[in-house]
Motif scaffolding. Structure first.
Motif, PDB file in Angstrom:
ATOM      1  N   HIS A 309      13.711  -0.959 113.575  1.00  0.00           N
ATOM      2  CA  HIS A 309      12.213  -1.028 113.197  1.00  0.00           C
ATOM      3  C   HIS A 309      11.498  -2.918 113.284  1.00  0.00           C
ATOM      4  O   HIS A 309      10.829  -3.122 113.531  1.00  0.00           O
ATOM      5  N   GLU A 313       8.475  -2.522 114.823  1.00  0.00           N
ATOM      6  CA  GLU A 313       7.001  -3.415 114.449  1.00  0.00           C
ATOM      7  C   GLU A 313       6.842  -4.466 113.752  1.00  0.00           C
ATOM      8  O   GLU A 313       7.757  -4.915 114.269  1.00  0.00           O
ATOM      9  N   VAL A 316       5.407  -7.271 108.715  1.00  0.00           N
ATOM     10  CA  VAL A 316       4.466  -7.872 107.367  1.00  0.00           C
ATOM     11  C   VAL A 316       5.447  -8.550 105.836  1.00  0.00           C
ATOM     12  O   VAL A 316       5.966  -7.510 105.767  1.00  0.00           O
ATOM     13  N   ALA A 321       3.072  -6.967 101.889  1.00  0.00           N
ATOM     14  CA  ALA A 321       2.834  -6.059 101.592  1.00  0.00           C
ATOM     15  C   ALA A 321       3.148  -5.391  99.678  1.00  0.00           C
ATOM     16  O   ALA A 321       3.105  -4.501  98.894  1.00  0.00           O
ATOM     17  N   ALA A 327       6.163  -4.203 104.876  1.00  0.00           N
ATOM     18  CA  ALA A 327       6.324  -2.694 105.145  1.00  0.00           C
ATOM     19  C   ALA A 327       6.190  -3.722 106.483  1.00  0.00           C
ATOM     20  O   ALA A 327       6.132  -5.193 107.211  1.00  0.00           O
ATOM     21  N   GLY A 328       6.194  -2.961 107.464  1.00  0.00           N
ATOM     22  CA  GLY A 328       5.641  -2.803 109.460  1.00  0.00           C
ATOM     23  C   GLY A 328       5.058  -2.312 109.565  1.00  0.00           C
ATOM     24  O   GLY A 328       4.165  -1.014 109.024  1.00  0.00           O
ATOM     25  N   VAL A 329       4.227  -2.406 110.272  1.00  0.00           N
ATOM     26  CA  VAL A 329       3.162  -1.779 111.392  1.00  0.00           C
ATOM     27  C   VAL A 329       3.566  -1.376 113.157  1.00  0.00           C
ATOM     28  O   VAL A 329       4.081  -2.453 113.423  1.00  0.00           O
ATOM     29  N   PRO A 330       3.930  -0.736 113.835  1.00  0.00           N
ATOM     30  CA  PRO A 330       4.202  -0.038 113.805  1.00  0.00           C
ATOM     31  C   PRO A 330       3.838  -0.029 115.645  1.00  0.00           C
ATOM     32  O   PRO A 330       2.637  -0.664 115.398  1.00  0.00           O
ATOM     33  N   VAL A 331       4.322  -0.782 116.351  1.00  0.00           N
ATOM     34  CA  VAL A 331       3.433  -0.984 117.714  1.00  0.00           C
ATOM     35  C   VAL A 331       4.641  -0.239 118.387  1.00  0.00           C
ATOM     36  O   VAL A 331       3.876  -0.493 120.309  1.00  0.00           O
TER      37      VAL A 331
END
Length: 385
Positions: A309, A313, A316, A321, A327-331
């Motif tokens: 991940h 991602e 963040v 968060a 958390a992460g923003v999916p790419v």
């Protein structure tokens, strides 16, 4: 859940970056870390009251960098001893926390062995053994700071020999400053010494995907030091070389094998290839504690594989968060597999030199490295766990 909590850092205490320290409040001794996951937006300290908390901080990169992991491991064993926990179990947990960084096992082993010796000598006196463990951890910390200063001196002298005239444009990768050391760092310490002498024209800072240790941490330290610096994407380094904008590459190391092969943050090997093609010095700066004579070559170095991940991602930061590590923003598409080694291996033939506190190896050979390590062993010794 391990006993670990965050607190706002004292701005005065951070006038000089202090990534780790030992404190003894009334409720008992603790290890205080500058939480590097939150930089550069926030300077928040993480307080570890036991070894599981410290292991978690190491694995989640709240504390990182090979030399500093040695210091952290040393203090972790001392913490277990002083608080009356199982020292042998603590040493095992800490040494396994990040397998590639040999300094971690080195710091753990030194303090564990000091504790064992004190137990034998004192007939099981726990207080005396705990005091011996803490004294040894403080010695590891002090020696790392001293090594940092000497590496900076040797590194500057080497560059002046290779590239007379000054006005250096240095490219660096990942983070190698005070955030990874008991002193001013490794490769970054050399750049800092050049800056202090008015001889650093520009520090080129690779962002260092996927966790952006360059953009977040090296740029943070460069800004604090007042350096002229520029952040670039890792993939843009080649265009800098082609444009003639790089005079030398300086990187650190997480483990150096007996033949001179270097494990460092992934992305270092491509820089070495580029530097060789463009006839630019590629210099590794690391303390002698990073050398592992038990690893014959690069194939013997265990390369840590990080979670996928981190690649799929965009991270963040925790402060954005809320609670936790962010958390992460999916790419990438959901379920996409990712290849995410923490390190890559650079062979010795691609290096101009390895700089340690005991001097410089150039060209990088097995015999030269062994001779340098002999000088180190005549001092505090090199241990394995």
């Amino acid at each position: 859940m391990a006993d670990q909590y965050a607190r706002p850092s004292d701005a005065a205490a951070l006038s000089a970056v202090s990534p780790l320290r030992w404190e003894e409040p009334p409720e008992g001794p603790v290890i205080v870390l500058l939480d590097q996951r939150r930089l550069p937006a926030e300077e928040v300290e993480l307080v570890c009251t036991d070894v599981p908390a410290l292991v978690d901080a190491i694995q989640t990169l709240a504390v990182r960098g090979a030399p500093l992991l040695g210091v952290a491991g040393a203090y972790g064993v001392a913490l277990a001893a002083v608080r009356g926990f199982d020292v042998e179990e603590a040493a095992e947990m800490l040494a396994r926390a990040r397998p590639t960084a040999v300094n971690l096992a080195y710091g753990v082993a030194r303090v564990r062995d000091a504790h064992r010796a004190a137990v034998r000598k004192g007939g099981g006196d726990g207080r005396a053994a705990a005091a011996a463990a803490l004294a040894e951890a403080r010695a590891v910390h002090r020696e790392d700071a001293e090594a940092s200063a000497r590496m900076a001196e040797h590194g500057v002298a080497l560059l002046e020999e290779l590239l007379p005239g000054g006005g250096y444009r240095i490219l660096t990768h990942c983070n190698t400053g005070a955030l990874v050391s008991g002193g001013q760092g490794t490769a970054f310490a050399v750049a800092g010494a050049l800056h202090g002498a008015g001889r650093l024209r520009r520090l080129w800072v690779d962002e260092t995907r996927p966790l952006l240790q360059g953009a977040r941490l090296t740029a943070y330290e460069a800004a604090r030091a007042g350096m002229a610096y520029t952040v670039l994407t890792d993939s843009a380094a080649g265009s800098l070389f082609a444009a003639g904008e790089v005079d030398a590459v300086l990187v650190g190391a997480d483990r150096i094998a007996a033949d001179g092969s270097v494990a460092n943050k992934v992305g270092s090997y491509p820089l070495a290839v580029l530097a060789r093609y463009h006839h630019i010095p590629f210099v590794v700066v690391a303390p002698s504690t990073t050398v592992d004579l038990g690893s014959e070559g690069g194939a013997d170095i265990e390369v840590e594989q990080r979670p996928g991940h981190e690649v799929t991602e965009i991270p963040v930061p925790p402060q954005a968060a809320g609670a936790g590590t962010g958390a992460g923003v999916p790419v990438a598409p959901l379920g996409a597999q990712a290849y995410n080694p923490a390190f890559d291996i650079t062979p010795p033939e691609l290096m101009t030199a390895i700089v340690t506190e005991n001097g410089v190896v150039s060209p990088v050979t097995k015999a030269g490295l062994a001779e340098l390590c002999d000088r180190s062993r005549s001092g505090n010794g090199m241990m394995s766990i």
